[in-house]
Motif scaffolding. Sequence first.
Motif, short mmCIF file in Angstrom:
data_model
loop_
_atom_site.label_atom_id
_atom_site.label_comp_id
_atom_site.label_asym_id
_atom_site.label_seq_id
_atom_site.Cartn_x
_atom_site.Cartn_y
_atom_site.Cartn_z
N ILE A 25 20.59 -33.67 -15.75
CA ILE A 25 20.87 -34.22 -14.62
C ILE A 25 20.04 -35.40 -14.45
CG2 ILE A 25 20.20 -34.01 -11.94
CD1 ILE A 25 20.52 -30.77 -12.31
N PRO A 26 20.84 -36.62 -14.48
CA PRO A 26 20.00 -37.77 -14.51
C PRO A 26 19.19 -38.26 -13.38
CG PRO A 26 22.59 -38.06 -14.19
CD PRO A 26 22.11 -36.60 -13.74
N PRO A 27 18.27 -39.14 -13.63
CA PRO A 27 17.33 -39.75 -12.61
C PRO A 27 18.20 -40.30 -11.59
CG PRO A 27 16.62 -40.42 -14.71
CD PRO A 27 17.97 -39.86 -15.06
N PHE A 64 22.22 -41.71 -11.55
CA PHE A 64 23.03 -40.75 -11.07
C PHE A 64 24.23 -41.36 -10.16
CE2 PHE A 64 23.25 -35.94 -9.36
CZ PHE A 64 24.48 -35.89 -10.15
#
Lengths: 172, 96
Positions: free
Chosen positions: A113-115, A119
């Motif tokens: 899950i990206p920062p 995101f």
Amino acid sequence: MTMTSPTPTTSPTPTSAKPEAITKISIVISKGSLDGIYPGLIMANGARAEGIGANLFFTFFGMDAILKRRIDHIKVATVGNPGMHIPTLLGGLPGMSALATHMMAKKMEGIDIPPLGEFIEMIGDTGAGMYACRASVDMFGLTKDDFVPQIQGIITVGDFYGLAAGGQIIFT
Amino acid sequence: MVDVNEEGFFEHPEQWTREIASQIAADDGIDELTPQHWQVIDFMRKEYFAKGTGPTVRVLGKTSGVTVKDLYLLFPKGPAKMAARIAGIPKPKGCI
């Protein structure tokens, strides 16, 4: 005490083989904590990955997710958040929220899950629509320049319903 | 004959051939697979055989050499779903 079983809203009918697929969703993000922002983003991104049309509408403190000066400072709520399982007084200690956020960010990166900044950029690249709420923008005295470039516009509630037409709306 | 599940994903990725890929793509609305399509397809298969699951869109965007924006242009019905189906691998398990 008697228990009454709730009536299922979608009872399977023997004749219908497959329920109609979802083709479009519009998600409202109204909270400014990390745990208030991410679920809606994950759902919107996941929709696009499945070929489902998606719009995001940021309102009230949910706008923190798309404000240039706030986007890199979103934190987990450690007070008033029973899900954190931290006693309120402890959660209120200085640095607690930053610590919890740091730990969660590490976990999220581990499951891809990206920062937040990345995101939002990625969701923009998926072709999802992203909008800020006109009433909230006026209330906080903001302009389009305060937002990250992925935001396509500042729109009214009425505009939002227009964009959401033909799809489902999710409020978070 | 190839075995696919009800969503059209291959149950046995080794049954896949490039000819079948073109056919699945055509059925899904992609008339011709361009070199960029193949770049994604080949990358997905490589990842699948190395790791046991297909890459997420984020990983694809970072490591396949094709940007997230282009992935959505190449596979408009959703890169996760469409590209995996064409590449003959099971649906990627990741949520992102």
